[in-house]
Design an enzyme around this catalytic site. Sequence first.
Site, PDB file in Angstrom:
ATOM      1  NE  ARG A   1       4.809 -16.282  11.421  1.00  0.00           N
ATOM      2  CZ  ARG A   1       3.620 -15.476  10.893  1.00  0.00           C
ATOM      3  NH1 ARG A   1       3.374 -15.634   9.799  1.00  0.00           N
ATOM      4  NH2 ARG A   1       3.081 -14.681  11.731  1.00  0.00           N
TER       5      ARG A   1
ATOM      6  NE  ARG B   1      -2.624 -15.775  11.068  1.00  0.00           N
ATOM      7  CZ  ARG B   1      -2.750 -15.268  12.504  1.00  0.00           C
ATOM      8  NH1 ARG B   1      -1.711 -14.954  12.839  1.00  0.00           N
ATOM      9  NH2 ARG B   1      -3.693 -15.555  13.303  1.00  0.00           N
ATOM     10  CB  ILE B   2       3.967 -12.844   6.783  1.00  0.00           C
ATOM     11  CG1 ILE B   2       3.548 -11.284   7.182  1.00  0.00           C
ATOM     12  CG2 ILE B   2       5.068 -13.131   5.852  1.00  0.00           C
ATOM     13  CD1 ILE B   2       3.231 -10.538   5.999  1.00  0.00           C
TER      14      ILE B   2
ATOM     15  CG  ASN C   1      -1.882  -8.733  -0.286  1.00  0.00           C
ATOM     16  OD1 ASN C   1      -3.030  -9.035   0.120  1.00  0.00           O
ATOM     17  ND2 ASN C   1      -0.914  -8.587   0.350  1.00  0.00           N
TER      18      ASN C   1
ATOM     19  CG  HIS D   1      -2.144  -2.360   1.494  1.00  0.00           C
ATOM     20  ND1 HIS D   1      -2.108  -3.053   2.843  1.00  0.00           N
ATOM     21  CD2 HIS D   1      -1.611  -1.087   1.660  1.00  0.00           C
ATOM     22  CE1 HIS D   1      -1.895  -2.145   3.623  1.00  0.00           C
ATOM     23  NE2 HIS D   1      -1.717  -1.054   2.922  1.00  0.00           N
TER      24      HIS D   1
ATOM     25  CB  ALA E   1       9.073 -13.288   1.637  1.00  0.00           C
ATOM     26  N   GLY E   2       7.586 -10.368   2.031  1.00  0.00           N
ATOM     27  CA  GLY E   2       7.674  -9.178   2.769  1.00  0.00           C
ATOM     28  C   GLY E   2       5.952  -8.566   3.294  1.00  0.00           C
TER      29      GLY E   2
ATOM     30  CG  ASP F   1       0.512  -5.119   2.852  1.00  0.00           C
ATOM     31  OD1 ASP F   1      -0.049  -6.146   2.338  1.00  0.00           O
ATOM     32  OD2 ASP F   1       0.291  -4.419   3.939  1.00  0.00           O
TER      33      ASP F   1
HETATM   34  C1  GAR Z   1      -9.329  -4.880   2.290  1.00  0.00           C
HETATM   35  O1  GAR Z   1      -9.490  -3.545   2.305  1.00  0.00           O
HETATM   36  C2  GAR Z   1      -7.795  -5.362   2.030  1.00  0.00           C
HETATM   37  O2  GAR Z   1      -7.264  -4.412   1.393  1.00  0.00           O
HETATM   38  C3  GAR Z   1      -7.189  -5.424   3.510  1.00  0.00           C
HETATM   39  O3  GAR Z   1      -8.449  -5.935   4.458  1.00  0.00           O
HETATM   40  C4  GAR Z   1      -9.618  -5.572   3.765  1.00  0.00           C
HETATM   41  C5  GAR Z   1     -10.123  -6.914   3.882  1.00  0.00           C
HETATM   42  O4  GAR Z   1     -11.762  -6.236   3.678  1.00  0.00           O
HETATM   43  N1  GAR Z   1      -5.954  -5.933   3.655  1.00  0.00           N
HETATM   44  C6  GAR Z   1      -4.953  -5.301   4.383  1.00  0.00           C
HETATM   45  O5  GAR Z   1      -4.874  -4.509   4.760  1.00  0.00           O
HETATM   46  C7  GAR Z   1      -3.530  -6.173   3.938  1.00  0.00           C
HETATM   47  N2  GAR Z   1      -2.325  -5.524   4.362  1.00  0.00           N
HETATM   48  P1  GAR Z   1     -12.786  -7.512   3.562  1.00  0.00           P
HETATM   49  O6  GAR Z   1     -12.439  -8.669   4.423  1.00  0.00           O
HETATM   50  O7  GAR Z   1     -14.098  -7.046   3.736  1.00  0.00           O
HETATM   51  O8  GAR Z   1     -12.780  -7.890   2.181  1.00  0.00           O
END
Ligand code: GAR
Length: 193
Positions: free
Chosen positions: A64, A90-91, A106, A108, A141-142, A144
Site C-alpha cells: 500500500r 481506497r484509503i 470526499n 459519501h 486518514a480514516g 469517511d
Molecule cells: C457515490 O455515491 C459516492 O458517494 C460513493 O460512491 C458513489 C460513486 O458513484 N462513495 C462512497 O461510498 C465512499 N465511501 P459514481 O461512481 O457513479 O459517481
Amino acid sequence: MRIVVLVSGAGSNLQAVIDSVSSGALQVEIAAVGADRPGTGGVQRSADAGIDTFVVNFADYPNRADWNTALTQAVAFYQPDYVVSSGFMRIVGEEFLDSFPNRYLNTHPALLPSFPGAHGVRDALAYGVKVTGCTVMIADAGVDTGPILAQQAVEVLDDDTEDSLHERIKVLERRLLIETLASLAERADHATR
Ligand code: GAR
C-alpha cells in the site's frame, strides 16, 4: 481553481462535475482524472471529454505504501488546488494527505458519522433509518471521517431498494459537490485578488 478527481467506478458524480464545468456553471479546471484500477467508467467519461487521465493500479504495487507514493506523485504532477474523491474506494496514506493538507474532498452517500464505508446506502437501509442522505467532507486518514462541509437529507421510502435509494441520494450528492466546489472556487478567487 484546479482540481484532480479520483474515481473507482462509474463516475456519474464526476460526469455532473464535467457537465457543470462545460456549461460554465462551475468555474474550475479539471486538470486530470485518476483511478485506482483500469477500465473504470469514470476514466472513460473523462477521456471522452478530453480530460487528462491516469491509472495508478493498486494491483500493480507490492504494498500500500508504494501505491500511495505513486498516487501522490501522479496527482502532484497536476499541481491541484483540491483533490476530489468521487467514489474513490481506497484509503489514502499520510504521504498523500500531507501533500494535499485540508485539500482532499470526499463525498459519501449517507449522513456521516452514520454508515461510513463502502456500503453506506445498504447499511442505512438494513438498519431501517427513515432519513439518510449525503455528505461532503474534507477527507482524513480514516474511513469517511474528517470535517464535514455540507450535508443533505433524503427520505427513505418503504419500497426503496439499495439502487433506488442510492440514485435519489446521488441527485443531491452531485448538487452538493458542485455547490461545495463553487464556493471553494469563489473563496480561492477572492484570496488571489
Ligand atoms: C457515490 O455515491 C459516492 O458517494 C460513493 O460512491 C458513489 C460513486 O458513484 N462513495 C462512497 O461510498 C465512499 N465511501 P459514481 O461512481 O457513479 O459517481
